[in-house]
Design an enzyme around this catalytic site. Structure first.
Site, short mmCIF file in Angstrom:
data_model
loop_
_atom_site.label_atom_id
_atom_site.label_comp_id
_atom_site.label_asym_id
_atom_site.label_seq_id
_atom_site.Cartn_x
_atom_site.Cartn_y
_atom_site.Cartn_z
N TYR A 79 -1.74 -1.31 11.06
CA TYR A 79 -2.04 -1.79 9.71
C TYR A 79 -0.90 -1.40 8.76
O TYR A 79 -0.36 -2.23 8.03
CB TYR A 79 -3.37 -1.19 9.22
CG TYR A 79 -3.53 -1.20 7.72
CD1 TYR A 79 -3.89 -2.36 7.04
CD2 TYR A 79 -3.28 -0.05 6.97
CE1 TYR A 79 -4.00 -2.37 5.66
CE2 TYR A 79 -3.39 -0.05 5.59
CZ TYR A 79 -3.75 -1.20 4.94
OH TYR A 79 -3.85 -1.21 3.58
N LYS A 123 2.08 -3.68 6.61
CA LYS A 123 2.41 -3.60 5.18
C LYS A 123 3.92 -3.47 5.01
O LYS A 123 4.53 -4.13 4.17
CB LYS A 123 1.69 -2.43 4.50
CG LYS A 123 0.19 -2.63 4.36
CD LYS A 123 -0.15 -3.76 3.40
CE LYS A 123 -1.63 -4.02 3.27
NZ LYS A 123 -1.97 -5.30 2.64
N SER A 132 0.84 -1.21 0.00
CA SER A 132 0.00 0.00 0.00
C SER A 132 0.86 1.25 0.00
O SER A 132 1.97 1.26 0.55
CB SER A 132 -0.87 -0.02 1.26
OG SER A 132 -1.44 1.24 1.49
C1 UD1 Z 1 -6.67 4.40 3.67
C2 UD1 Z 1 -5.41 3.88 4.28
C3 UD1 Z 1 -4.68 3.10 3.23
C4 UD1 Z 1 -5.54 2.00 2.70
C5 UD1 Z 1 -6.77 2.63 2.09
C6 UD1 Z 1 -7.71 1.57 1.59
C7 UD1 Z 1 -3.76 4.99 5.73
C8 UD1 Z 1 -3.18 6.28 6.17
N1 UD1 Z 1 -4.67 5.02 4.79
O1 UD1 Z 1 -6.29 5.41 2.73
O2 UD1 Z 1 -3.52 2.54 3.77
O3 UD1 Z 1 -4.84 1.26 1.75
O4 UD1 Z 1 -7.44 3.40 3.08
O5 UD1 Z 1 -8.48 2.09 0.58
O6 UD1 Z 1 -3.39 3.98 6.24
N2 UD1 Z 1 -12.59 11.05 3.73
C9 UD1 Z 1 -13.60 11.95 4.07
N3 UD1 Z 1 -14.77 11.45 4.58
C10 UD1 Z 1 -15.00 10.12 4.77
C11 UD1 Z 1 -13.96 9.23 4.42
C12 UD1 Z 1 -12.77 9.71 3.92
O7 UD1 Z 1 -13.45 13.17 3.92
O8 UD1 Z 1 -16.06 9.76 5.25
C13 UD1 Z 1 -11.33 11.57 3.18
C14 UD1 Z 1 -10.14 11.26 4.05
O9 UD1 Z 1 -9.97 12.24 5.01
C15 UD1 Z 1 -9.03 11.21 3.01
C16 UD1 Z 1 -9.71 10.73 1.73
O10 UD1 Z 1 -11.10 10.94 1.94
O11 UD1 Z 1 -8.53 12.49 2.82
C17 UD1 Z 1 -9.47 9.26 1.42
O12 UD1 Z 1 -9.80 8.51 2.57
P1 UD1 Z 1 -9.88 6.91 2.56
O13 UD1 Z 1 -10.79 6.46 1.49
O14 UD1 Z 1 -10.18 6.46 3.96
O15 UD1 Z 1 -8.44 6.44 2.13
P2 UD1 Z 1 -6.99 6.81 2.74
O16 UD1 Z 1 -7.10 7.30 4.13
O17 UD1 Z 1 -6.30 7.67 1.75
#
Ligand code: UD1
Length: 340
Positions: free
Chosen positions: A152, A156, A127
């Site tokens: 997690y 990785k 990842s």
């Molecule tokens: C996370 C994990 C990554 C994992 C991936 C799986 C970390 C830091 N991140 O990535 O390792 O492989 O998930 O897909 O370990 N967001 C919102 N509202 C929400 C949900 C998310 O604003 O309800 C925003 C988050 O703040 C972020 C972006 O959307 O900025 C992406 O979030 P997310 O889909 O959870 O993925 P990551 O955190 O990038």
């Protein structure tokens, strides 16, 4: 004779899409999963998409060393793609031992079984989390790995190291780690996709569940980041594109085309998109309005990360191709399919 690929965690979101692409590329596939975080919905979808009604499902827990060995001894396996593992970032912080035990033990068991049963080719699903908060973007495979902010993420990094060291020590095996950016979307058939249990942690499942009315409102975590529109930037990669990268990587291994015994590739589009941009594209692609609000930053979030995918483009001959609007339409079609 057809080459046979074992997909551990093959009933999950990424594993099921990879199984489809492998079958369509002409491989025999052994799908194995312990169903701890999914059911057989996607496996049934894979059978429909590929027309392979005879595809067998193996219920195996890779933390069980003898069950793992038994799977390898009773099947001819040329390569393994290891997905089986826990993946909830937040839970890994509150239950680290659960994550270390599961994610490390299962991978060690797979590598040991490979050595014992003569399977030389091991692909690990890593990842972009291994890069942490990068000093500069886009990140290449040479960008430094930062100390993980969750257990997690640490698993990785540790699994990458386990593979690297094993390949170095044991001449009979070779390995590839694919570092995924943010996989989203669903198969265009809408027969397989993401099936989060409970409240989704990831952005796109939360968006689609809000759009369909399962969730009242999407919280956008932070709009005061040092980015063009104040929301985080990510490299959202279509799940089918991502799945195809595995076919190229497996072929490279099986055809003896690796340049090193252990190789790492970024799997991303190379194009950043902010959370707000993604929401806007989702609305436009699907002709709807999403209920969202700005909320405080989420702890542990990286501000901005996207891939330099040029190594994978050049060495694997793979490139992300799907249009983001099609990806977001597929994610929405899958959510609607679930509601049928
Ligand atoms: C996370 C994990 C990554 C994992 C991936 C799986 C970390 C830091 N991140 O990535 O390792 O492989 O998930 O897909 O370990 N967001 C919102 N509202 C929400 C949900 C998310 O604003 O309800 C925003 C988050 O703040 C972020 C972006 O959307 O900025 C992406 O979030 P997310 O889909 O959870 O993925 P990551 O955190 O990038």
């Amino acid at each position: 004779m057809k080459k046979c690929v074992l997909v551990s965690g093959g009933a999950g979101f990424i594993g099921s899409h990879v199984t489809v692409e492998l079958i369509e590329a002409g491989y025999d596939v052994i799908v194995a999963d312990n169903l701890s975080n999914c059911d057989l919905t996607c496996f049934e979808g894979v059978k429909k998409i590929t027309g392979r009604d005879d595809l067998a499902f193996h219920k195996v827990d890779f933390c069980d060393a003898s069950a793992t060995d038994e799977l390898f001894s009773s099947n001819r396996i040329d390569a393994v793609i290891h997905f089986a593992g826990f993946k909830a970032v937040g839970e890994s912080v509150s239950e680290p031992l659960k994550y270390y035990r599961n994610n490390l033990t299962s991978f060690i068991n797979v590598i040991e079984a490979c050595r014992r049963r003569g399977c030389s080719n091991i692909l690990f699903s890593s990842s972009a989390t291994v890069y942490g908060e990068p000093d500069s973007v886009p990140v290449t495979e040479q960008s430094p790995r930062k100390p993980a902010t969750s257990s997690y993420g640490n698993t990785k990094q540790m699994c990458e190291d386990i593979l690297r060291d094993s390949v170095q020590a044991y001449s009979e095996i070779r390995g590839i780690a694919l570092r995924y950016f943010n996989p989203i979307g669903a198969h265009p058939s809408a027969l397989i996709g993401e099936l989060p249990r409970g409240v989704p942690n990831n952005l796109v499942p939360f968006i689609t569940q809000t759009a369909i009315g399962k969730r009242e409102c999407l919280s956008v975590f932070g709009n005061d980041y040092p980015t063009p529109d104040g929301t985080c930037q990510r490299d959202f990669i279509d799940i089918v594109d991502l799945a195809k990268a595995h076919v190229f990587a497996v072929r490279r291994m099986l055809e003896g085309k690796m340049k090193n015994e252990y190789e790492i590739f970024n799997v991303g589009t190379g194009k950043p998109l902010s959370v707000m941009e993604l929401i806007t594209r989702f609305e436009a692609a699907n002709g709807l309005k999403l209920n969202y609000k700005f909320a405080p930053r989420r702890e542990g979030d990286v501000v901005a990360i996207w891939a330099d995918p040029s190594l994978a483009n050049a060495e694997l001959g793979w490139k992300a191709e799907r249009d983001i609007d099609d990806t977001l339409a597929a994610a929405w079609a899958w959510e609607k399919h679930l509601a049928e």
